[in-house]
Design a protein around this motif. Structure first.
Motif, PDB file in Angstrom:
ATOM      1  N   GLU A 185      14.260  36.836   2.301  1.00 27.23           N
ATOM      2  CA  GLU A 185      14.862  36.033   1.243  1.00 27.23           C
ATOM      3  C   GLU A 185      14.746  34.541   1.503  1.00 27.23           C
ATOM      4  OE1 GLU A 185      19.256  35.584  -0.895  1.00 27.23           O
ATOM      5  OE2 GLU A 185      18.734  37.402   0.245  1.00 27.23           O
ATOM      6  N   GLU A 188      10.743  33.491   0.908  1.00 28.04           N
ATOM      7  CA  GLU A 188      10.031  33.750  -0.344  1.00 28.04           C
ATOM      8  C   GLU A 188      10.171  32.532  -1.260  1.00 28.04           C
ATOM      9  OE1 GLU A 188       8.193  36.146  -1.644  1.00 28.04           O
ATOM     10  OE2 GLU A 188       8.261  37.616  -0.009  1.00 28.04           O
ATOM     11  N   ILE A 191      11.957  33.024  -4.636  1.00 26.24           N
ATOM     12  CA  ILE A 191      13.403  33.221  -4.512  1.00 26.24           C
ATOM     13  C   ILE A 191      14.090  31.879  -4.269  1.00 26.24           C
ATOM     14  CG2 ILE A 191      15.232  34.284  -3.132  1.00 26.24           C
ATOM     15  CD1 ILE A 191      13.380  36.655  -2.674  1.00 26.24           C
ATOM     16  N   LYS A 195      16.840  30.086  -6.858  1.00 25.23           N
ATOM     17  CA  LYS A 195      18.155  29.585  -6.453  1.00 25.23           C
ATOM     18  C   LYS A 195      18.299  28.105  -6.802  1.00 25.23           C
ATOM     19  CE  LYS A 195      18.906  32.884  -2.670  1.00 25.23           C
ATOM     20  NZ  LYS A 195      19.082  33.036  -1.199  1.00 25.23           N
ATOM     21  N   LEU A 217      16.732  41.028  -6.997  1.00 27.45           N
ATOM     22  CA  LEU A 217      17.618  40.523  -5.964  1.00 27.45           C
ATOM     23  C   LEU A 217      18.682  39.627  -6.580  1.00 27.45           C
ATOM     24  CD1 LEU A 217      17.927  40.256  -2.765  1.00 27.45           C
ATOM     25  CD2 LEU A 217      16.687  38.100  -3.045  1.00 27.45           C
ATOM     26  N   VAL A 219      20.810  36.528  -6.792  1.00 25.56           N
ATOM     27  CA  VAL A 219      20.620  35.176  -6.259  1.00 25.56           C
ATOM     28  C   VAL A 219      21.752  34.236  -6.666  1.00 25.56           C
ATOM     29  CG1 VAL A 219      18.120  35.292  -6.005  1.00 25.56           C
ATOM     30  CG2 VAL A 219      19.099  34.681  -8.225  1.00 25.56           C
ATOM     31  N   TYR A 225      17.133  37.526  -9.488  1.00 25.08           N
ATOM     32  CA  TYR A 225      15.719  37.208  -9.430  1.00 25.08           C
ATOM     33  C   TYR A 225      14.944  38.511  -9.562  1.00 25.08           C
ATOM     34  CZ  TYR A 225      11.213  36.635  -7.072  1.00 25.08           C
ATOM     35  OH  TYR A 225       9.886  36.669  -6.744  1.00 25.08           O
ATOM     36  N   ASN A 227      10.957  40.131  -9.643  1.00 29.74           N
ATOM     37  CA  ASN A 227       9.502  40.057  -9.607  1.00 29.74           C
ATOM     38  C   ASN A 227       8.958  41.384 -10.100  1.00 29.74           C
ATOM     39  OD1 ASN A 227       6.618  40.066  -8.424  1.00 29.74           O
ATOM     40  ND2 ASN A 227       7.336  37.957  -8.196  1.00 29.74           N
TER      41      ASN A 227
END
Length: 250
Positions: A185, A188, A191, A195, A217, A219, A225, A227
């Motif tokens: 995390e 990336e 990511i 944020k 994920l 965030v 988030y 993908n």
């Protein structure tokens, strides 16, 4: 946009059709067309989030050979009244009006914001976002420069398209491809970028492609988030049903 009952919004990215060869790409194209046939039944909208093609360049009167089934299916769906939103990726960033004129599909070169029901979305391909990847960011400035595109158009399509297809596969600095291994995390870039975006404006879902890794994920507070993965190794896509966003496999 209000999402009617039993309608969904679909997202897919990174098909890279044409790679590594048209012959090897053909089965993946047929699989994607079959997916489009299935989702059009309950789709309120469809998002193609970049790198549909491994290479695309529009000359004044010429576009790359192939992709007839995919383009025909997109045209059929759009003609039926279902909105399709197309985002360029790092492999097909040389879009220049063909999709708008021939398919009536809007093309976006950067992030866009959407609201479905009471959920807000930030959508984009994701290339060149976040920290790092400076080599690719410099190359992207060169490739998107109008003078560079003008020069490329003077190459005969057989030469220009062939050269670009070779570099698209072989040169990772030009293509902007990352290692498709999850880096954690804190490492990336997308990511980190998501944020950072949330510091100035809230979104429920920040949806990107580019990394080829299906991910979802948390965030931030009520913010995820996403993908979308790819149609090379994972054959994954995103679906929003009005309440939740899920990554599914075809």
């Amino acid at each position: 946009m209000k999402l009617p009952n039993n309608k969904k919004v679909y997202f897919a990215s990174d098909q890279h059709f044409g790679a590594p060869t048209p012959e090897l790409s053909a089965p993946r194209e047929k699989k994607f067309v079959a997916w489009l046939d299935e989702v059009k039944v309950d789709a309120e909208a469809i998002f193609i989030v970049g790198d549909l093609f491994d290479f695309w360049f529009e000359y004044k009167t010429v576009v790359p050979k192939g992709f007839v089934r995919v383009l025909g299916k997109l045209a059929e769906i759009r003609d039926s009244g279902i909105p399709i939103y197309f985002f360029v990726g790092n492999h097909d960033l040389w879009m220049d009006g063909y999709f708008e004129k021939e398919l009536n599909i809007p093309v976006y070169h950067d992030n866009q914001e959407y609201t479905f029901g009471d959920k807000t979305f930030l959508v984009g391909h994701g290339d060149g976002k976040g920290p790092g990847d400076m080599g690719y960011k410099r190359m992207k400035k060169v490739f998107t420069n109008p003078f560079s595109k003008w020069l490329f158009r003077w190459l005969h399509p057989d030469i220009g398209v062939g050269l670009a297809q070779y570099l698209s596969v072989k040169n990772k600095l030009i293509s902007g491809d990352d290692d498709v291994t999850y880096l954690g995390e804190e490492n990336e870039w997308l990511i980190i970028y998501a944020k950072k975006k949330l510091e100035t404006k809230h979104y429920n879902y920040l949806v990107f492609g580019h990394r080829h890794l299906p991910m979802k994920l948390t965030v931030g507070e009520n913010a995820e988030y996403v993908n979308l993965g790819d149609w090379i190794s994972y054959f994954t896509y995103g679906v929003f049903d009005g309440d939740t966003f899920e990554i599914e496999k075809y």
